[in-house]
Design a protein around this motif. Structure first.
Motif, mmCIF file in Angstrom:
data_model
loop_
_atom_site.group_PDB
_atom_site.id
_atom_site.type_symbol
_atom_site.label_atom_id
_atom_site.label_comp_id
_atom_site.label_asym_id
_atom_site.label_seq_id
_atom_site.Cartn_x
_atom_site.Cartn_y
_atom_site.Cartn_z
ATOM 1 N N GLU A 139 -1.311 17.751 3.163
ATOM 2 C CA GLU A 139 -2.171 18.507 4.068
ATOM 3 C C GLU A 139 -3.253 19.210 3.249
ATOM 4 O O GLU A 139 -2.990 19.780 2.195
ATOM 5 C CB GLU A 139 -1.381 19.542 4.855
ATOM 6 N N CYS A 140 -4.458 19.131 3.747
ATOM 7 C CA CYS A 140 -5.577 19.839 3.130
ATOM 8 C C CYS A 140 -6.524 20.267 4.240
ATOM 9 O O CYS A 140 -6.971 19.431 5.042
ATOM 10 C CB CYS A 140 -6.305 18.947 2.123
ATOM 11 N N ASP A 141 -6.803 21.543 4.308
ATOM 12 C CA ASP A 141 -7.732 22.090 5.301
ATOM 13 C C ASP A 141 -7.385 21.646 6.722
ATOM 14 O O ASP A 141 -8.269 21.361 7.542
ATOM 15 C CB ASP A 141 -9.176 21.688 4.960
ATOM 16 N N GLY A 142 -6.093 21.570 6.996
ATOM 17 C CA GLY A 142 -5.639 21.241 8.342
ATOM 18 C C GLY A 142 -5.534 19.758 8.640
ATOM 19 O O GLY A 142 -5.044 19.377 9.710
ATOM 20 N N LEU A 143 -5.987 18.886 7.724
ATOM 21 C CA LEU A 143 -5.895 17.442 7.953
ATOM 22 C C LEU A 143 -4.660 16.910 7.240
ATOM 23 O O LEU A 143 -4.504 17.071 6.026
ATOM 24 C CB LEU A 143 -7.146 16.726 7.438
ATOM 25 N N ARG A 144 -3.751 16.280 8.000
ATOM 26 C CA ARG A 144 -2.475 15.822 7.477
ATOM 27 C C ARG A 144 -2.472 14.310 7.276
ATOM 28 O O ARG A 144 -3.074 13.568 8.042
ATOM 29 C CB ARG A 144 -1.340 16.203 8.431
ATOM 30 N N TRP A 145 -1.721 13.912 6.257
ATOM 31 C CA TRP A 145 -1.475 12.490 5.997
ATOM 32 C C TRP A 145 -0.044 12.379 5.507
ATOM 33 O O TRP A 145 0.401 13.188 4.682
ATOM 34 C CB TRP A 145 -2.452 11.946 4.971
ATOM 35 N N ARG A 146 0.683 11.392 5.995
ATOM 36 C CA ARG A 146 2.109 11.259 5.684
ATOM 37 C C ARG A 146 2.413 9.823 5.255
ATOM 38 O O ARG A 146 3.103 9.080 5.941
ATOM 39 C CB ARG A 146 2.933 11.651 6.915
ATOM 40 N N PRO A 147 1.920 9.403 4.089
ATOM 41 C CA PRO A 147 2.225 8.047 3.637
ATOM 42 C C PRO A 147 3.631 7.953 3.060
ATOM 43 O O PRO A 147 4.210 8.940 2.617
ATOM 44 C CB PRO A 147 1.177 7.816 2.539
ATOM 45 N N ARG A 148 4.166 6.742 3.073
ATOM 46 C CA ARG A 148 5.468 6.459 2.478
ATOM 47 C C ARG A 148 5.246 5.595 1.242
ATOM 48 O O ARG A 148 4.609 4.537 1.315
ATOM 49 C CB ARG A 148 6.361 5.727 3.480
ATOM 50 N N VAL A 149 5.747 6.056 0.091
ATOM 51 C CA VAL A 149 5.637 5.293 -1.149
ATOM 52 C C VAL A 149 6.819 4.323 -1.199
ATOM 53 O O VAL A 149 7.954 4.723 -1.461
ATOM 54 C CB VAL A 149 5.627 6.226 -2.376
ATOM 55 N N GLU A 150 6.554 3.052 -0.922
ATOM 56 C CA GLU A 150 7.607 2.028 -0.904
ATOM 57 C C GLU A 150 7.690 1.398 -2.289
ATOM 58 O O GLU A 150 6.844 0.586 -2.658
ATOM 59 C CB GLU A 150 7.316 0.978 0.162
ATOM 60 N N HIS A 151 8.706 1.777 -3.037
ATOM 61 C CA HIS A 151 8.774 1.379 -4.441
ATOM 62 C C HIS A 151 10.036 0.609 -4.782
ATOM 63 O O HIS A 151 10.257 0.290 -5.964
ATOM 64 C CB HIS A 151 8.681 2.628 -5.328
ATOM 65 N N ALA A 152 10.868 0.309 -3.824
ATOM 66 C CA ALA A 152 12.123 -0.387 -4.110
ATOM 67 C C ALA A 152 12.301 -1.544 -3.149
ATOM 68 O O ALA A 152 11.751 -1.553 -2.047
ATOM 69 C CB ALA A 152 13.303 0.577 -3.997
ATOM 70 N N GLY A 153 13.077 -2.529 -3.579
ATOM 71 C CA GLY A 153 13.369 -3.654 -2.700
ATOM 72 C C GLY A 153 12.365 -4.785 -2.872
ATOM 73 O O GLY A 153 11.280 -4.604 -3.419
ATOM 74 N N PRO A 154 12.724 -5.981 -2.391
ATOM 75 C CA PRO A 154 11.824 -7.137 -2.520
ATOM 76 C C PRO A 154 10.607 -6.999 -1.622
ATOM 77 O O PRO A 154 10.646 -6.353 -0.579
ATOM 78 C CB PRO A 154 12.701 -8.315 -2.077
ATOM 79 N N ARG A 155 9.516 -7.596 -2.044
ATOM 80 C CA ARG A 155 8.285 -7.586 -1.256
ATOM 81 C C ARG A 155 8.115 -8.938 -0.567
ATOM 82 O O ARG A 155 8.407 -9.990 -1.145
ATOM 83 C CB ARG A 155 7.077 -7.328 -2.165
ATOM 84 N N LEU A 156 7.651 -8.907 0.672
ATOM 85 C CA LEU A 156 7.392 -10.132 1.427
ATOM 86 C C LEU A 156 5.928 -10.531 1.366
ATOM 87 O O LEU A 156 5.552 -11.574 1.888
ATOM 88 C CB LEU A 156 7.812 -9.930 2.891
ATOM 89 N N VAL A 157 5.107 -9.698 0.741
ATOM 90 C CA VAL A 157 3.674 -9.952 0.621
ATOM 91 C C VAL A 157 3.300 -9.894 -0.856
ATOM 92 O O VAL A 157 3.775 -9.026 -1.597
ATOM 93 C CB VAL A 157 2.861 -8.909 1.418
ATOM 94 N N ASP A 158 2.455 -10.805 -1.281
ATOM 95 C CA ASP A 158 1.958 -10.820 -2.654
ATOM 96 C C ASP A 158 0.678 -9.990 -2.727
ATOM 97 O O ASP A 158 -0.320 -10.311 -2.095
ATOM 98 C CB ASP A 158 1.680 -12.263 -3.077
ATOM 99 N N TYR A 159 0.726 -8.913 -3.492
ATOM 100 C CA TYR A 159 -0.449 -8.064 -3.659
ATOM 101 C C TYR A 159 -1.229 -8.380 -4.936
ATOM 102 O O TYR A 159 -2.110 -7.624 -5.322
ATOM 103 C CB TYR A 159 -0.036 -6.588 -3.660
ATOM 104 N N GLY A 160 -0.896 -9.481 -5.587
ATOM 105 C CA GLY A 160 -1.670 -9.911 -6.735
ATOM 106 C C GLY A 160 -1.185 -9.401 -8.071
ATOM 107 O O GLY A 160 -1.570 -9.938 -9.117
ATOM 108 N N ARG A 161 -0.380 -8.356 -8.081
ATOM 109 C CA ARG A 161 0.210 -7.812 -9.297
ATOM 110 C C ARG A 161 1.676 -7.496 -9.004
ATOM 111 O O ARG A 161 2.037 -7.214 -7.864
ATOM 112 C CB ARG A 161 -0.488 -6.522 -9.740
ATOM 113 N N PRO A 162 2.543 -7.526 -10.033
ATOM 114 C CA PRO A 162 3.958 -7.217 -9.790
ATOM 115 C C PRO A 162 4.135 -5.786 -9.296
ATOM 116 O O PRO A 162 3.423 -4.878 -9.729
ATOM 117 C CB PRO A 162 4.601 -7.408 -11.174
ATOM 118 N N PRO A 163 5.085 -5.568 -8.392
ATOM 119 C CA PRO A 163 5.371 -4.196 -7.964
ATOM 120 C C PRO A 163 5.935 -3.387 -9.115
ATOM 121 O O PRO A 163 6.579 -3.925 -10.021
ATOM 122 C CB PRO A 163 6.388 -4.369 -6.833
ATOM 123 N N ALA A 164 5.720 -2.074 -9.087
ATOM 124 C CA ALA A 164 6.114 -1.205 -10.197
ATOM 125 C C ALA A 164 7.521 -0.662 -10.064
ATOM 126 O O ALA A 164 8.061 -0.127 -11.020
ATOM 127 C CB ALA A 164 5.138 -0.034 -10.317
#
Length: 360
Positions: A139-164
């Protein structure tokens, strides 16, 4: 899922919310909003429209899977649970259908079924479960954002680089700190983009950096709502990556509703930011995303808080690249009527950028 409520047809010139003779809802993009999207100024209103299109597409994909594989018990049970959510908890139903990688999984399953292959239909139940990962409350100046950092488990989409992932507690803390600072930068210096990112991007996928250590970022056409990135050296570059990749995500969703170019053929074109030649679709994606990069550095220069020489240099570089690539697109002969209008508005927006003016 009710076919007449959640499956939708597309009408490029239709009125949003209208229904066709077949009873299916039509997704219309009115000209003013279409041009605003082309100029990277669609805002939350554009996100709402494109999000509705994504919901309809995914509902249709699941309906097609149900018809192609009616005997698969795991899929049938998961589909029935989704139908219950649709009736009783609309917000949760939408959240499941908008899990970024559901689109690619469903499309791959349909291709596999058509080829007579065994496909992982039971994965639908995993999508219906609560999303894994670290939720970051920002939250900053009343504007909220709630992202989820998905860092575990297999990926079903190739993003061009290996997941970290999976990330350690200290690595997750570093992500949280950089996201907090990047969010402050977006809200206070790029508020229009901040509102759009908050409305659209719900998942961050950590990536490994390039072999030389350079930061990377990516978006996938069939992973609406996700941005993949490695941690850059400074939060301002993470803020930039969020703007850049959000615009890739937005254009991909628009292309699901409005054809902007002919299917990629043998022709390839020079992209000023790459050594290799690109097909028309990739060139359009890059041109649009780099409009956002030029816009970002124009606002940074005007705000006077980034290194001024760097901000001015980056602004001039990326506006020049965007305009040059736009001209190539217009000369390609591969754009549709809507694609020409989109590209002309994109170029007008690039030409109107001023590194001494405050960001809208």
């Amino acid at each position: 899922m009710a076919e007449t409520d959640e499956a939708a047809a597309v009408s490029v010139t239709g009125v949003p919310g209208a229904r066709g003779a077949d009873g299916l809802p039509r997704h219309g993009v009115d000209r003013a909003l279409f041009r605003a999207i082309a100029g990277a100024r669609g805002g939350p209103e554009a996100v709402r429209l494109l999000r509705a299109g994504q919901l309809s597409k995914r509902a249709l994909l699941l309906l097609a899977l149900r018809r192609r594989a009616p005997q698969d018990e795991g899929f049938r049970e998961a589909y029935a649970r989704l139908c219950e959510l649709q009736r009783g908890d609309r917000a949760r139903w939408e959240a499941v259908l908008l899990r970024p990688e559901l689109d690619a999984w469903a499309a791959d399953c349909l291709r596999g079924l058509a080829a007579g292959e065994a496909v992982p239909l039971g994965v639908l139940g995993e999508f219906a479960a609560e999303g894994a990962g670290e939720v970051v409350e920002l939250e900053c100046d009343g504007l909220r954002w709630r992202p989820r950092v998905e860092h575990a488990g297999p990926r079903l989409v190739d993003y061009g680089r290996p997941p970290a992932g999976p990330l350690s507690a200290s690595e997750l803390m570093e992500w949280r700190e950089q996201l907090e600072e990047a969010w402050r930068i977006l809200v206070r210096r790029h508020p229009w983009h901040a509102r759009s990112v908050a409305a659209c991007v719900g998942v961050i996928v950590p990536l490994r950096p390039a072999p030389g250590g350079e930061a990377v970022s990516a978006a996938a056409r069939r992973a609406y709502g996700a941005v993949a990135a490695s941690l850059p050296a400074e939060p301002v570059l993470l803020a930039l990556a969020l703007v850049h990749e959000f615009l890739h995500v937005q254009l991909g969703a628009l292309l699901d509703l409005v054809p902007l170019h002919r299917p990629n053929g043998a022709a390839v074109y020079h992209a000023p930011w790459r050594p290799d030649l690109r097909p028309v679709g990739a060139l359009l994606q890059g041109t649009y995303a780099h409009l956002g990069v030029a816009d970002f550095w124009a606002a940074e220069s005007a705000a006077g808080v980034s290194e001024p020489v760097r901000a001015a240099r980056e602004f001039a570089l990326w506006r020049g690249h965007t305009s040059a690539a736009g001209r190539t697109l217009l000369e390609s002969g591969e754009l549709t009527v809507q694609g020409r209008e989109f590209t002309e508005e994109l170029m007008r927006a690039a030409g109107a950028l001023d590194d001494s003016a405050p960001n809208r």
